[in-house]
Design a protein around this motif. Structure first.
Motif, PDB file in Angstrom:
ATOM      1  N   GLY E 109       0.818  -1.210   0.000  1.00 51.80           N
ATOM      2  CA  GLY E 109       0.000   0.000   0.000  1.00 51.80           C
ATOM      3  C   GLY E 109       0.848   1.254   0.000  1.00 51.80           C
ATOM      4  O   GLY E 109       0.436   2.291  -0.524  1.00 51.80           O
ATOM      5  N   GLY E 326      -2.669  -2.483  -4.054  1.00 50.90           N
ATOM      6  CA  GLY E 326      -2.201  -1.416  -3.165  1.00 50.90           C
ATOM      7  C   GLY E 326      -2.697  -0.036  -3.525  1.00 50.90           C
ATOM      8  O   GLY E 326      -2.568   0.900  -2.732  1.00 50.90           O
ATOM      9  N   PRO E 357      -3.308  -5.534   1.093  1.00 47.50           N
ATOM     10  CA  PRO E 357      -2.793  -4.341   0.414  1.00 47.50           C
ATOM     11  C   PRO E 357      -3.898  -3.373   0.007  1.00 47.50           C
ATOM     12  O   PRO E 357      -3.673  -2.154  -0.031  1.00 47.50           O
TER      13      PRO E 357
END
Ligand code: NA
Ligand code: NA
Ligand code: NA
Lengths: 81, 380, 380, 81, 380, 81
Positions: E109, E326, E357
């Protein structure tokens, strides 16, 4: 205002306050009493009691229904597992 | 890049935290712990505790004039609107049947308000100690903790003593959660065992019309004698009329669910914004927290003693235990009464009998708040 | 203590009530009676009636600039926001299928608006009597009662004539509730029995795409020809698009439940704040209440006559009764049409056919309100 | 503005108003008609009619289900009471 | 009468429409089409599209200072309150279990936020072209499109660059809907087939206490290191605590349903008010829309490359595909990952692994927004 | 600020930004790890795992119930139609 004066004012407030609260709530006691009498005259409780009763039996009925359904599920589950 | 790094450093919390803010974040965490692990009034203490944390993070300015919590406080608490809407929801949630069936229990709700005024006096007495300088308004706002009713306490302190609201709200909700610990010893000490065993006769049925007329009657009496109590009494009776009228169910359902929930979230966050270090971490807060226990104890005691008087007057028909429910703290106090009653007589269910004084306590403290507002609201 | 007692006395309602306030509280009680016992539009009249009581309690200042009702009025009604949100909810609640299937019934909704303008003229004629001094704006706001649509009436009077809003809203909602009494005699007097017996052919199915495009079409026409009607038409079409688009059900459900419920509670209380004695207890209010019945009757009559014209033009396919539904008062007026239809032919269910002109009446009066706003809104 | 002038303005307003309302709503009549044609061309009603039909039979099915459940409850209740 | 007719004519839309407004109404219609027929983020794009139409009708003034949309913008967006309440609701809706079970996915992320900064640089580069004159603040607000998170984008642009908000919000929501088209080619181009086939081991169970402590931990780290991110992070963690604490279910349910629904309706309409012709129809808007695709692509690519690094570091335990999630765009991006994963191995369900994510991306872009706010918020 | 200066500032922002985001989220990774350990010590997952298991079997039970009810309805319907 000195601390003593303040305390005196506080005592006054306490007296005034408790007296007022008691008077006001006593009035409500009376007012609710009158109101109930009036309400019973306008719509006698006999009329509403069966309604209450009916609603109670409704609840009872609901409970029966729930019982019925859970019994069914229980039977199903014990048959299965 | 050097300058930039310094600018960056100055944006961190670490560079800006003071010991006071850290301590308050700990207070917020303790409130969350009490709310979540100990179930202390979680509906309010979760938002208040979280709000306390948010308010004490430096740089973020969440409780400042341009922060969310600051806006919430300004719009909903400074104006008194949120506590009033909570009362609207409470009215829609409350069945006053037990009180209508036995209206004399209103007097138990009246007696228990003695805790408010004794606490007020206690606050004024604290002024003799160094570090305390409570005005009459401050003392009144502190006293209302004895009303054992959160929104009433928030409402009154928003009018009379906003800077003490944080401590007052924390005390009010914390002690409400402690009712099962604070009340029983007092009840047992002041009532002889045989009176505690009194079985009360079953409450009569209340007709729908009575339930409709009840809020209007309460409104009328309040309007005639103490209109200053109308913001709270007016809203609780309005909510109750929505509930009992039977013709506006969708409004009643919304008032007792979504509306009160939304307002509760915001009310809690807004109150949390008053738990900022500079205004909360004072010796006065300690005084308020101590006075709070005191307030609940006196309220319980005076309710119980009034119960004993009613026991005498009615020739033994009233179990004095139900007087303890007069402090409000709905429905906790009524449950405590029921529990203590069962300890003394395993077949004596006092719950419904205690609901009367319990809701009467809400009305009683709203009335007391109105009175204090009327006499102290215009200045000193 | 003497001084204190006097101060205390001055905080009571008894010491401050005037005859006007007492009378208005009685008016509030009557509205509550009509709403609860007689089911007169309870969703609005319960909050309005209760708000009227709260507003007229002296000292409390509930409707004042720092009172809850005053805030509500200031934030939601003065700005026009609450009526617009009600329209949003109405759009999400309304199925315009009947109107799409038979769009010509829009003309019935147009004709029924004649009641608005005749009432406007009636208000101006009242000026010849002593005690009446309605401006054109006042007259327009009064006229809109003939639109038989509560939020439209509140919206227009908040723009053109706020001080008359109390009387206008009370008249609008009261007469909407009286539609089953006001309309049938007019319908029977103006339509010969054989025309009342006409059975209309079943409405065709409307496709989902039509229902999606409908609000956009209405929006477009309004935007092109009368943008001043957009605050109301824009919101009702938006709500309807939320409903019919099928992709935002959670928004649609919220608009037609919690959002409209919350706004309804507040709208009612806010309108109630305009039922204060000094502004309500005037001879003008009596004039407005009288004009109101008149307005509904004229609207019904013109809708019915348009129905007869459509009956002729279509070679007898249209039952003129459905013209009466053009006044809006959804869904009451459509139900009245159905009932009168059944009296004349027990197998003739006109409900769905009347829903077309019924919702057309809502659009029609919103358009009329927009026009009055466009021509009179900028001053005099 | 004299009362007479005011009344004249009111009459003008009435005329303007009713004409505008009729013109606007007539346009809507036309616009809705065009819209329906367009909609039917883009998504012929045959496609949506069965959908309508299906949803109807769904409702019918729902009613059957409700009937089934209430029948079951009824049987249970009569067996009991 | 002549004068009156002219006045009437001037109240029509036809007499006042400019080509710009007509074009913007078309834009609104296109947004509605995308939302309804193509299901492009309908919860936001229906209100935004409709708001765009309403805002561009002349005379009506819906987006003006006294129009509904203008009020909404002023009250809820200018203050940042609505995006924060959306985050409250998102927190109550989100199960962070996957992230707690595998916290290292937070780094995915983090990596995906590279799209934000590259887009920021892209916006600055556009300044070399004639017609573009983006400030650093503008560029930052544009960059946040790469965060693939609508409320974050609205929040940041309301603080840094309100006049670009319309274009930024439209770009953010449109490209979020295009994630299934934009991402797969990038994922396939940057990850060799055998890495795409990696089956990840099942996530461990997460205990309730972990879920309760998680939001508090995130709050703490944010408070210590980047308090400027608190308005968003504070609200999402608050909502999540309401959800996970288990003691305030009624507040949690309200936050994730009625509250977020009401705010979504208003947020959309308010954003729509920034799609007025004069501020939207500029060459800058075209630049923003082009940069948007770019932003998503870079974000996806950097997430995926970080995924490949984690693949290497963990000795092949991580499937790099989940890096694409992400970018946030919850839950769309995680679903895309799942789908691409299934294409490469029909028994490889990556959905739960991608949720880590995915929600990390929300935190990541809120952090990035906080940083940009901290460094650029005080002026230029 | 010239365009070049602006671009330089943008590059600085990018560097600062990505570093900060990574540092902060790395801290969160660590913090969550510590938190999980703490949580497991305070309330061992064994206690919660069966809870999870129970809640799972609850869901399974729910599914059984739904299955039972739909089977019943199906039987009713096939008996009928
Ligand atoms: Na109390
Ligand atoms: Na109408
Ligand atoms: Na993101």
């Amino acid at each position: 205002m000195s601390l003593a004066e303040q305390l005196l004012a506080g005592l006054e407030l306490t007296l005034t306050g408790m007296v007022t609260v008691f008077i006001l709530l006593s009035f409500m006691v009376l007012a609710i009493g009158w109101m109930s009498k009036l309400a019973h005259r306008l719509a006698p409780p006999s009329r509403s009691a069966p309604m209450g009763a009916r609603s109670k039996s409704d609840t009872a009925e609901d409970k029966e229904i729930v019982a019925a359904i859970s019994a069914a599920i229980h039977r199903f589950r014990s048959a299965r597992g | 890049m050097e300058l930039d790094l310094k600018a960056l450093w100055l944006t961190t919390g670490i560079a800006n935290f003071g010991i006071g803010e850290l301590f308050m974040i700990l207070v917020g965490a303790v409130l969350l712990y009490l709310a979540i692990a100990r179930r202390f009034e979680p509906l309010l203490l979760v938002p208040i505790g979280f709000g306390a944390i948010l308010s004490n993070v430096p740089v973020a300015g969440m409780a400042g004039p341009e922060g969310l919590l600051g806006y919430i406080y300004h719009v909903g608490i400074e104006t008194g609107v949120f506590p009033m809407l909570i009362f609207l929801g409470l009215g829609a949630l409350t069945d006053f049947g037990a009180l209508i069936a036995n209206p004399r229990t209103l007097l138990l709700g009246a007696a228990a308000q003695f805790g408010i005024f004794v606490t007020l006096l206690g606050a004024l007495l604290l002024n003799y100690l160094p570090g305390f300088d409570f005005s009459l308004q401050d003392a009144a706002a502190i006293g209302i903790i004895g009303g054992a009713d959160g929104p009433t306490a928030i409402f009154l302190s928003s009018r009379l003593s906003p800077e003490l609201m944080g401590a007052i709200a924390v005390a009010a909700y914390s002690y409400m959660a402690l009712v099962p610990i604070i009340q029983p010893p007092i009840m047992k000490a002041l009532i002889p065992a045989h009176e505690r065993k009194v079985v009360m006769e079953q409450l009569r049925e209340v007709t729908p019309l009575e339930k409709i007329l009840f809020p209007l009657m309460v409104l009328l009496v309040t309007a005639l004698f103490l209109p200053a109590a109308l913001p709270l009494i007016g809203m609780i009776t309005f909510g109750n009329l929505l509930r009992e009228s039977g013709v506006v169910d969708r409004l009643s359902k919304t008032a007792q669910n979504e509306l009160i929930n939304i307002v509760t979230i915001f009310l809690g966050l807004g109150v949390g914004s008053k738990l900022q270090a500079e205004s909360f971490l004072t010796v006065e807060t300690i005084g308020i927290l101590l006075l709070g226990v005191f307030a609940f104890s006196i309220g319980t005691a005076s309710g119980v003693l009034m119960g004993r008087i009613m026991h005498k007057v009615t020739g033994g028909k009233v179990n004095p235990l139900i007087g303890a429910a007069g402090v409000s703290a709905v429905p906790m106090a009524a449950r405590v009464v029921n529990k203590v009653g069962l300890e003394n007589n395993p077949h004596n269910f006092l719950l419904m009998h205690a609901m009367g004084p319990n809701v009467a306590g809400v009305l009683g403290s709203a009335v007391a708040a109105g009175l204090l507002l009327a006499l102290l609201g215009g200045g000193g």
